[in-house]
Design a protein around this motif. Structure first.
Motif, short mmCIF file in Angstrom:
data_model
loop_
_atom_site.label_atom_id
_atom_site.label_comp_id
_atom_site.label_asym_id
_atom_site.label_seq_id
_atom_site.Cartn_x
_atom_site.Cartn_y
_atom_site.Cartn_z
N GLU A 196 -0.32 -5.70 -1.35
CA GLU A 196 0.53 -6.80 -0.87
C GLU A 196 0.82 -6.71 0.62
N ALA A 197 0.49 -5.59 1.24
CA ALA A 197 0.82 -5.36 2.65
C ALA A 197 -0.09 -6.18 3.57
N SER A 198 0.41 -6.45 4.76
CA SER A 198 -0.38 -7.16 5.77
C SER A 198 -1.40 -6.20 6.39
N THR A 199 -2.35 -6.74 7.09
CA THR A 199 -3.34 -5.90 7.76
C THR A 199 -2.65 -4.98 8.77
N HIS A 200 -1.66 -5.52 9.47
CA HIS A 200 -0.90 -4.72 10.44
C HIS A 200 -0.24 -3.52 9.74
N ASP A 201 0.37 -3.78 8.59
CA ASP A 201 1.03 -2.69 7.85
C ASP A 201 0.01 -1.69 7.31
N LEU A 202 -1.16 -2.17 6.93
CA LEU A 202 -2.21 -1.25 6.45
C LEU A 202 -2.68 -0.34 7.59
N ARG A 203 -2.77 -0.90 8.79
CA ARG A 203 -3.16 -0.08 9.95
C ARG A 203 -2.10 0.99 10.25
N ILE A 204 -0.85 0.62 10.12
CA ILE A 204 0.23 1.60 10.30
C ILE A 204 0.11 2.69 9.25
N GLU A 205 -0.13 2.30 8.00
CA GLU A 205 -0.29 3.27 6.91
C GLU A 205 -1.49 4.18 7.16
N TRP A 206 -2.56 3.61 7.70
CA TRP A 206 -3.75 4.42 8.04
C TRP A 206 -3.37 5.50 9.05
N ARG A 207 -2.64 5.11 10.10
CA ARG A 207 -2.24 6.09 11.12
C ARG A 207 -1.39 7.20 10.51
N ARG A 208 -0.49 6.83 9.60
CA ARG A 208 0.37 7.81 8.96
C ARG A 208 -0.44 8.73 8.05
N THR A 209 -1.37 8.18 7.31
CA THR A 209 -2.15 8.95 6.34
C THR A 209 -3.20 9.82 7.01
N HIS A 210 -3.94 9.24 7.95
CA HIS A 210 -5.09 9.94 8.54
C HIS A 210 -4.80 10.57 9.91
N ARG A 211 -3.67 10.24 10.47
CA ARG A 211 -3.27 10.76 11.79
C ARG A 211 -4.31 10.43 12.87
N THR A 212 -4.95 9.27 12.72
CA THR A 212 -5.89 8.76 13.72
C THR A 212 -5.76 7.24 13.73
N GLU A 213 -6.33 6.64 14.75
CA GLU A 213 -6.37 5.18 14.80
C GLU A 213 -7.41 4.68 13.79
N PRO A 214 -7.14 3.61 13.09
CA PRO A 214 -8.15 3.07 12.18
C PRO A 214 -9.30 2.47 12.98
N PRO A 215 -10.51 2.53 12.46
CA PRO A 215 -11.64 1.90 13.17
C PRO A 215 -11.35 0.41 13.38
N ALA A 216 -11.58 -0.07 14.58
CA ALA A 216 -11.25 -1.46 14.92
C ALA A 216 -12.03 -2.45 14.06
N SER A 217 -13.23 -2.09 13.66
CA SER A 217 -14.06 -3.03 12.91
C SER A 217 -13.80 -3.01 11.41
N LEU A 218 -12.90 -2.16 10.95
CA LEU A 218 -12.63 -2.05 9.52
C LEU A 218 -11.85 -3.26 9.03
N SER A 219 -12.40 -3.94 8.03
CA SER A 219 -11.73 -5.12 7.48
C SER A 219 -10.50 -4.71 6.68
N ARG A 220 -9.67 -5.69 6.37
CA ARG A 220 -8.48 -5.44 5.58
C ARG A 220 -8.86 -4.85 4.23
N ASP A 221 -9.90 -5.40 3.61
CA ASP A 221 -10.34 -4.92 2.30
C ASP A 221 -10.75 -3.45 2.36
N LEU A 222 -11.50 -3.06 3.38
CA LEU A 222 -11.92 -1.66 3.49
C LEU A 222 -10.75 -0.74 3.83
N LEU A 223 -9.83 -1.23 4.65
CA LEU A 223 -8.62 -0.43 4.92
C LEU A 223 -7.88 -0.15 3.61
N LEU A 224 -7.70 -1.20 2.82
CA LEU A 224 -7.00 -1.06 1.55
C LEU A 224 -7.72 -0.09 0.62
#
Length: 165
Positions: free
Chosen positions: A13-41
């Motif tokens: 249910e999260a927005s792409t912006h929130d998924l990117r924040i979650e990625w940073r918290r989980t992986h301690r790196t910036e998410p790849p810029a080309s990663l779609s919302r679906d792949l982030l999820l």
């Protein structure tokens, strides 16, 4: 298990912006810029499942690392449909009313008493145009099944427009 499902549902249910924040918290790196919302999820859901249920064992990790060295950048590519053909198999394709037979050899092919490295070389020799050799001879990889030899495709209207009938 229920907590993990709830967390994945929350992520869905999260927005792409929130998924990117979650990625940073989980992986301690910036998410790849080309990663779609679906792949982030999907990646975040996998990370949650991995934490809850455990990840790949060391043997599997080593095997994947070795495979990536062979097939990664500069390491070649996965074997194509041609790799499944056993020496002694004869491929026949009719082209412009003439049957063309190719014998599969160990590490190559024989056509008209000459040896070639690839089916693509032979297809170009026969047609005078660039063709994928496996496609020209009807060799296909079927998803989820063993490699099979299929009948060669019939010439199409597109082929006729390019003088390939």
């Amino acid at each position: 298990m229920t907590a993990m499902r709830d967390e994945i549902a929350r992520l869905a249910e999260a927005s792409t912006h929130d998924l990117r924040i979650e990625w940073r918290r989980t992986h301690r790196t910036e998410p790849p810029a080309s990663l779609s919302r679906d792949l982030l999820l999907r990646a975040l859901a996998y990370a949650l499942q991995e934490r809850a249920q455990g990840g790949l064992n060391q043997t599997t990790k080593r095997m994947l690392a070795a495979l990536s060295q062979k097939t990664g950048p500069g390491g070649g590519s996965a074997p194509g449909p041609e790799a499944a053909l056993k020496p002694g198999v004869r491929l026949v394709r009719e082209w412009r009313g003439e049957a063309h037979a190719v014998l599969v050899l160990e590490g190559g092919y024989e056509y008209q008493a000459r040896r070639y490295r690839s089916l693509t070389q032979i297809a170009k020799l026969i047609t005078g145009a660039h063709w994928s050799g496996p496609r020209f001879f009807g060799i296909a990889q079927l998803p989820g099944k063993a490699r099979q030899v299929r009948p060669a495709p019939s010439p199409t209207a597109e082929d006729a427009r390019h003088g390939q009938t």
